[in-house]
Write an enzyme that holds these catalytic residues in place. Structure first.
Site, short mmCIF file in Angstrom:
data_model
loop_
_atom_site.label_atom_id
_atom_site.label_comp_id
_atom_site.label_asym_id
_atom_site.label_seq_id
_atom_site.Cartn_x
_atom_site.Cartn_y
_atom_site.Cartn_z
N CYS A 94 -5.94 3.82 -4.38
CA CYS A 94 -6.04 2.40 -4.04
C CYS A 94 -7.29 1.65 -4.48
O CYS A 94 -7.19 0.56 -5.02
CB CYS A 94 -5.79 2.19 -2.56
SG CYS A 94 -6.68 3.29 -1.48
N ASP A 100 0.26 -0.91 -4.86
CA ASP A 100 -0.99 -0.48 -5.47
C ASP A 100 -0.93 0.87 -6.16
O ASP A 100 -1.77 1.20 -6.99
CB ASP A 100 -2.14 -0.50 -4.44
CG ASP A 100 -1.99 0.55 -3.35
OD1 ASP A 100 -0.89 1.11 -3.17
OD2 ASP A 100 -2.99 0.81 -2.64
N ASN A 101 0.05 1.70 -5.82
CA ASN A 101 0.27 3.00 -6.47
C ASN A 101 1.57 3.55 -5.93
O ASN A 101 2.23 2.93 -5.10
CB ASN A 101 -0.90 3.98 -6.24
CG ASN A 101 -1.38 4.07 -4.81
OD1 ASN A 101 -2.51 3.67 -4.50
ND2 ASN A 101 -0.54 4.57 -3.92
N ASP A 148 0.85 -1.19 0.00
CA ASP A 148 0.00 0.00 0.00
C ASP A 148 0.89 1.25 0.00
O ASP A 148 1.58 1.52 0.98
CB ASP A 148 -0.90 -0.01 1.25
CG ASP A 148 -2.11 0.89 1.11
OD1 ASP A 148 -2.15 1.67 0.15
OD2 ASP A 148 -3.01 0.81 1.96
N ASP A 149 0.91 1.96 -1.11
CA ASP A 149 1.64 3.23 -1.25
C ASP A 149 3.16 3.06 -1.26
O ASP A 149 3.89 4.02 -1.01
CB ASP A 149 1.27 4.21 -0.13
CG ASP A 149 -0.16 4.68 -0.18
OD1 ASP A 149 -0.90 4.25 -1.09
OD2 ASP A 149 -0.56 5.47 0.70
N LYS A 164 -5.48 -5.79 3.50
CA LYS A 164 -6.41 -4.74 3.10
C LYS A 164 -7.22 -5.18 1.88
O LYS A 164 -6.71 -5.86 0.99
CB LYS A 164 -5.62 -3.47 2.78
CG LYS A 164 -6.47 -2.32 2.25
CD LYS A 164 -5.61 -1.09 2.00
CE LYS A 164 -6.36 0.01 1.27
NZ LYS A 164 -5.55 1.22 1.06
N HIS A 201 -10.48 -2.98 0.31
CA HIS A 201 -10.81 -1.68 -0.28
C HIS A 201 -11.52 -1.76 -1.63
O HIS A 201 -11.33 -0.89 -2.49
CB HIS A 201 -9.57 -0.79 -0.39
CG HIS A 201 -9.89 0.64 -0.05
ND1 HIS A 201 -8.93 1.62 0.10
CD2 HIS A 201 -11.08 1.26 0.19
CE1 HIS A 201 -9.50 2.76 0.39
NE2 HIS A 201 -10.81 2.57 0.46
N ARG A 220 -6.75 -1.53 -6.93
CA ARG A 220 -6.90 -2.90 -6.45
C ARG A 220 -7.97 -3.66 -7.24
O ARG A 220 -7.80 -4.85 -7.53
CB ARG A 220 -7.24 -2.87 -4.95
CG ARG A 220 -6.05 -2.45 -4.12
CD ARG A 220 -6.40 -1.97 -2.73
NE ARG A 220 -5.20 -1.48 -2.08
CZ ARG A 220 -4.37 -2.22 -1.35
NH1 ARG A 220 -4.66 -3.50 -1.14
NH2 ARG A 220 -3.29 -1.71 -0.83
N LYS A 272 1.67 9.53 -5.38
CA LYS A 272 0.33 8.94 -5.28
C LYS A 272 -0.72 10.01 -5.61
O LYS A 272 -0.62 11.16 -5.19
CB LYS A 272 0.11 8.42 -3.86
CG LYS A 272 -1.31 7.98 -3.55
CD LYS A 272 -1.46 7.58 -2.10
CE LYS A 272 -2.90 7.17 -1.77
NZ LYS A 272 -3.05 6.72 -0.37
N HIS A 299 1.03 2.65 4.04
CA HIS A 299 -0.01 3.68 4.16
C HIS A 299 0.04 4.30 5.55
O HIS A 299 0.29 3.62 6.54
CB HIS A 299 -1.37 3.04 3.92
CG HIS A 299 -2.47 4.00 3.61
ND1 HIS A 299 -3.02 4.84 4.56
CD2 HIS A 299 -3.14 4.25 2.46
CE1 HIS A 299 -3.97 5.56 4.00
NE2 HIS A 299 -4.07 5.23 2.72
N SER A 345 -8.68 1.38 4.06
CA SER A 345 -7.38 1.86 4.52
C SER A 345 -7.30 1.96 6.04
O SER A 345 -8.31 2.18 6.72
CB SER A 345 -7.08 3.23 3.91
OG SER A 345 -6.98 3.15 2.51
#
Length: 472
Positions: free
Chosen positions: A56, A272-273, A16-17, A114, A116, A60, A291, A220, A139
């Site tokens: 996200c 994811d990004n 995540d991030d 996660k 989302h 995803r 992001k 994140h 998140s």
């Protein structure tokens, strides 16, 4: 040696991030990632790998379904960029995910971490092909948490989307399948608990093919980490979270070796990004942007694939590939038919094996429902930024940081990419221009959505309110 009689297991780790420059094998001199660097030496490292969104929820869903977010109605959430607690929107039951595809092929399937892609019951992992799920529905900053002075009013965001909650966010849910197991859990402990569940799942299914989707909550914000990682970090809590991700990979890979399944498993690692960067400790170097943006730093991310006997060790792929390619590539690996619905990903088996170029002629950069840029080969044309039209051309082969606009020098390239942009708009739409795409499907919707938790002042939560004010 791989067992030719066995379908390959799949272990997919999605961070995540995590930024392009956050791993040692991608140039980081700050973060400690020996396991992931080793994984890259045993497989393929991608230099030009993209997520389908710089945020996200769309990213995803695209990874799971093989579709650009606008195609599956996952680019805008009642005016919000991602899903918030208790929203009426989620991944449609009509979409096929990697888990659905593999479950139908006889695989055991498990999600940890996660999600989302919607927190209402019809949208949870167990309704999208996963036999089991253990994790948080959105998140980790969407629980009860202190707000920084002058920070955004999240209640206003929720109310804008038609979600009514008593005070800011409801307590953060930790779900076991479709049941709230805990509310406001200890975030320091979550990654280890996710890893333990992954190990349990692999052991329980060692005699059959399995799919394990590990969706990290790191990096994140807010970042809560074990002290052993924080003490050793040269990059604050961010570096500690990256080290935690590396440790988690080490445990899962060691378990595959212990079970004798190392050679029979496709291992994928990605994010994811891009990173938030901007002083939080993350890096998208040498890329521009963060992001939430369609500069390369928002959507180009690390990706490593190890597939013994198929992917050459110590290989580097410099061609375009995307997370949307996972579904069709895995489908080919298990000889499973593709979904009946149109998808955008491509089978990149030939690319992974080093015998074919990328099957992607173009890649489209969407932010929400707006087409912001298009890439073909070395050329990237920016079309819109912050809702306003632009026309900027960058040669990514010599200017990966996108600082030298050459649009006026290559008008023919610009014209060709504008034609490609029109092709994307006709299929996927472009809200900035009022274009509705002919290939767009609807998301899942429920009539009466409610948050999964509500605050009870008499309940003995681990943390009534998380003390860090950072939000991502």
């Amino acid at each position: 040696m791989p067992d030719a009689t066995r379908l390959p297991n799949v272990v997919l780790m999605n961070c995540d991030d995590l930024g392009y420059g956050d791993l040692g094998c991608y140039g980081s001199a700050l973060n400690y990632t020996p396991t992931l660097d080793g994984l890259a030496s045993e497989g393929m490292l991608f230099t030009d790998f993209y997520m389908a969104s710089p945020v996200c929820s769309p990213s995803r869903a695209a990874l799971l379904t093989g579709c650009y977010p606008p195609r599956i109605g996952f680019a805008d959430f009642d005016g919000l960029p991602v899903l918030f607690p208790g929203q009426r929107i989620g991944l449609s039951s009509g979409e096929t995910t990697i888990a659905t595809l593999l479950s139908e092929a006889g695989y055991a399937t498990q999600h940890v971490g996660k999600w989302h892609c919607g927190d209402q019951p019809p949208f949870l992992p167990t309704r999208h092909g996963f036999d089991g799920s253990f994790g948080i529905p959105y998140s980790n900053d969407m629980g009860r948490q202190r707000s920084a002075d002058g920070g955004p009013n999240f209640m206003q965001l929720l109310n804008k989307a038609g979600v009514r909650v008593a005070e800011d966010y409801p307590p953060l849910p930790l779900l076991l399948n479709e049941e709230v197991l805990e509310a406001q859990p200890d975030q320091v402990s979550l990654t280890a608990r996710f890893v333990s569940e992954g190990v349990r799942f692999m052991r329980a299914n060692r005699s059959r093919p399995f799919f394990l989707y590990v969706a990290h909550i790191y990096v994140h914000l807010p970042i809560y980490v074990q002290q052993r990682f924080a003490s050793a970090s040269r990059n604050g809590n961010y570096g500690a979270a990256v080290a935690s991700i590396d440790w988690a990979a080490a445990v899962l890979l060691a378990e595959l070796r212990s079970l004798g399944l190392e050679d029979d498993t496709i291992v994928i690692f990605t994010s994811d990004n891009g990173s938030l960067a901007g002083g939080h400790g993350g890096s998208n170097a040498p890329l521009r942007g963060t992001k939430g943006q369609t500069w390369e730093g928002g959507m180009r991310v690390p990706c490593i694939v190890r597939w013994p006997g198929r992917v050459p060790a110590r290989s580097v792929c410099t061609e375009i590939a995307t997370a949307m390619d996972f579904l069709p590539t895995i489908a080919a690996a298990v000889d499973s038919p593709l979904p009946e619905q149109e998808i955008d990903g491509q089978d990149i088996t030939g690319l992974l094996e080093g015998r074919e170029p990328s099957p992607h002629d173009c890649f489209y950069y969407y932010t929400g429902t707006t087409l912001a840029a298009v890439r073909r080969g070395r050329w990237k044309l920016h079309l819109a930024r912050n809702g306003q039209p632009v026309e900027e051309l960058y040669d990514l082969s010599v200017d990966v940081s996108e600082h030298n606009d050459v649009a006026t020098s290559f008008s023919e390239v610009v014209a060709n990419l504008q034609t490609e942009a029109d092709r994307a708009r006709s299929e996927l739409g472009d809200s900035r221009l009022g274009i509705v795409g002919g290939g767009v499907r609807q998301p899942g919707l429920v009539d009466h959505s409610v948050p999964l938790t509500e605050f009870n002042p008499d309940y003995p939560y681990y943390a009534t309110e998380y003390d860090l004010t950072d939000r991502g």
